[in-house]
Write a protein that holds these residues in place. Sequence first.
Motif, mmCIF file in Angstrom:
data_model
loop_
_atom_site.group_PDB
_atom_site.id
_atom_site.type_symbol
_atom_site.label_atom_id
_atom_site.label_comp_id
_atom_site.label_asym_id
_atom_site.label_seq_id
_atom_site.Cartn_x
_atom_site.Cartn_y
_atom_site.Cartn_z
ATOM 1 N N VAL A 1 9.115 -1.616 -3.553
ATOM 2 C CA VAL A 1 8.743 -0.871 -2.356
ATOM 3 C C VAL A 1 10.035 -0.422 -1.698
ATOM 4 C CG1 VAL A 1 7.620 -0.970 -0.109
ATOM 5 C CG2 VAL A 1 6.637 -2.207 -2.057
ATOM 6 N N ALA A 2 10.183 0.913 -1.501
ATOM 7 C CA ALA A 2 11.467 1.456 -1.039
ATOM 8 C C ALA A 2 11.365 2.176 0.297
ATOM 9 C CB ALA A 2 12.034 2.407 -2.091
ATOM 10 N N THR A 3 10.169 2.256 0.906
ATOM 11 C CA THR A 3 10.011 2.946 2.181
ATOM 12 C C THR A 3 9.270 2.045 3.164
ATOM 13 O OG1 THR A 3 7.914 3.977 1.557
ATOM 14 C CG2 THR A 3 9.930 5.184 1.014
ATOM 15 N N SER A 4 9.197 2.475 4.396
ATOM 16 C CA SER A 4 8.577 1.691 5.461
ATOM 17 C C SER A 4 7.057 1.718 5.386
ATOM 18 C CB SER A 4 9.029 2.227 6.822
ATOM 19 O OG SER A 4 10.433 2.152 6.964
ATOM 20 N N SER A 5 6.448 0.745 6.037
ATOM 21 C CA SER A 5 5.002 0.723 6.318
ATOM 22 C C SER A 5 4.130 0.643 5.069
ATOM 23 C CB SER A 5 4.597 1.951 7.150
ATOM 24 O OG SER A 5 5.333 1.995 8.351
ATOM 25 N N VAL A 6 4.642 0.012 4.029
ATOM 26 C CA VAL A 6 3.856 -0.206 2.808
ATOM 27 C C VAL A 6 3.633 -1.706 2.659
ATOM 28 C CG1 VAL A 6 3.799 -0.026 0.294
ATOM 29 C CG2 VAL A 6 4.697 1.874 1.675
ATOM 30 N N GLY A 7 2.380 -2.093 2.435
ATOM 31 C CA GLY A 7 2.047 -3.496 2.250
ATOM 32 C C GLY A 7 1.401 -3.749 0.912
ATOM 33 N N TYR B 1 8.363 -2.528 8.849
ATOM 34 C CA TYR B 1 6.925 -2.805 8.895
ATOM 35 C C TYR B 1 6.288 -2.963 7.519
ATOM 36 C CZ TYR B 1 7.798 -1.113 13.610
ATOM 37 O OH TYR B 1 8.325 -0.922 14.863
ATOM 38 N N ASN B 2 6.998 -3.550 6.591
ATOM 39 C CA ASN B 2 6.391 -3.850 5.297
ATOM 40 C C ASN B 2 5.672 -5.195 5.363
ATOM 41 O OD1 ASN B 2 9.269 -2.326 4.392
ATOM 42 N ND2 ASN B 2 7.385 -1.542 3.491
ATOM 43 N N ARG B 3 4.698 -5.375 4.448
ATOM 44 C CA ARG B 3 3.820 -6.534 4.541
ATOM 45 C C ARG B 3 3.503 -7.088 3.149
ATOM 46 N NH1 ARG B 3 2.148 -2.254 6.576
ATOM 47 N NH2 ARG B 3 0.370 -1.989 5.183
ATOM 48 N N LEU B 4 3.249 -8.392 3.107
ATOM 49 C CA LEU B 4 2.834 -9.056 1.875
ATOM 50 C C LEU B 4 1.797 -10.102 2.264
ATOM 51 C CD1 LEU B 4 3.538 -9.191 -1.197
ATOM 52 C CD2 LEU B 4 5.097 -11.053 -0.634
ATOM 53 N N PHE B 5 0.522 -9.843 1.936
ATOM 54 C CA PHE B 5 -0.573 -10.681 2.424
ATOM 55 C C PHE B 5 -1.475 -11.142 1.286
ATOM 56 C CE2 PHE B 5 -1.084 -8.676 6.951
ATOM 57 C CZ PHE B 5 0.120 -9.247 7.326
#
Length: 407
Positions: A65-71, A103-107
């Motif tokens: 993941v190389a950009t913002s706001s990706v989960g 704002y990256n996420r890992l859920f």
Amino acid sequence: MTGGTNTLSLLKDLVVSVKTHGAVGDGMTDDTAAIQSAIHFAEQRGGASVFFPAGRYRTTASLRVATSSVGLVGLGGASVLAPAGSFDTIVFASTTPATFIYYNRLFDLTIDEQAKTGGRLLFGSYNAQFLSERVVAYGGWSGASFDNFNNVSLSHLRLTDYRGGAGTHYLKLSGGTNGVSRSDVAYLMRCVFGGSMSLGMRGLDIDGFVHTVNGWACHFVNIGGEALHMRNTIAAIEGPAFVTMDDFECDYPQLECVRLDVGLRVQFNNPQMHGSRERSGIYVGNGVRTCTFTGGFVSGSRQAGIAIAGQDVVVSGMNFRANSSAQFGGTLGSYPGILVGFSSRGATVSGCRSGSSDAANFQSSGCQIDTGADDFVVVGNNFRQNVAVGVVNGAGVSSTKLVANNI
């Protein structure tokens, strides 16, 4: 009907399923390219959640993941990543050097790394406002690593049975690797690390200019090195600064439960530590300035319960018992519960219990003060039931060296 259509359209904007990009999830098909395609699609849209429906997704290269706001989001135990080979399983880092992504996420993912032969579970570089919750991973080589970050939050992270050995870790936080940069804030809550022991592998490794770390209810078991190690081996302009650990729990590490080589304003509240196999339960090095341990206990260490070499170290209301243990080849009666070392300055030990009637043949003394220690206060402690006397004072008493009102 119109409302339902609008909701479906909104969900399509917010969520990208890896299966719509060709992932199979049968545990045998290589789903790397399909998952990376879904990630790229989310990046092109300016951000979205990449969703893993129930399945087992085999990968053979890093998911990046190389950009913002990706989960990356799953269904807990039903969504399993199964990487095979030597690579970092998941990478959150911009392709532009020293550029933050936000704002990256890992859920809610489970990651079975038993087929890994090298690499880390997770690598993050220049992450800001990163959030991970309810991730379970096991059987891998090395754990998670974040470098030069700004506000990383890890909650209910469970990493077990990793096997990389010396030079690896369950979690590493570092900053200042280019000399002048730093990492700002890391929050750790209800994390579990350990399981089967891999000799030389650290638990939580804080290295370099990491400004603030707050941890609550983190548990370490059978760590092959130090469960928590603070140091500055990367020659950052400063070492770790403000570190607070509440309800820190550690059982049976190979080395120290806590080793602080450097640190500024470090606080442990109600730590619970047992069974350091080779060394003291806690070591506070001479690179530490202002450190407090309040409440809790240290027991069953092969050497001292706590060894103090730093400056302005306060130990209060703690219980030290059955240290200098012979369980892992040590010698009973060789080490004290509390050691105030020759290089220590400004140590305060108060309201502690060091020694106990059911383990009187363990610790050499409740507290040992080495010749050379200065500006110390050892008052109001209970040092009964050790092999020798309650206090062994090799530094003497003067207006700046106080030993008084101890039992």
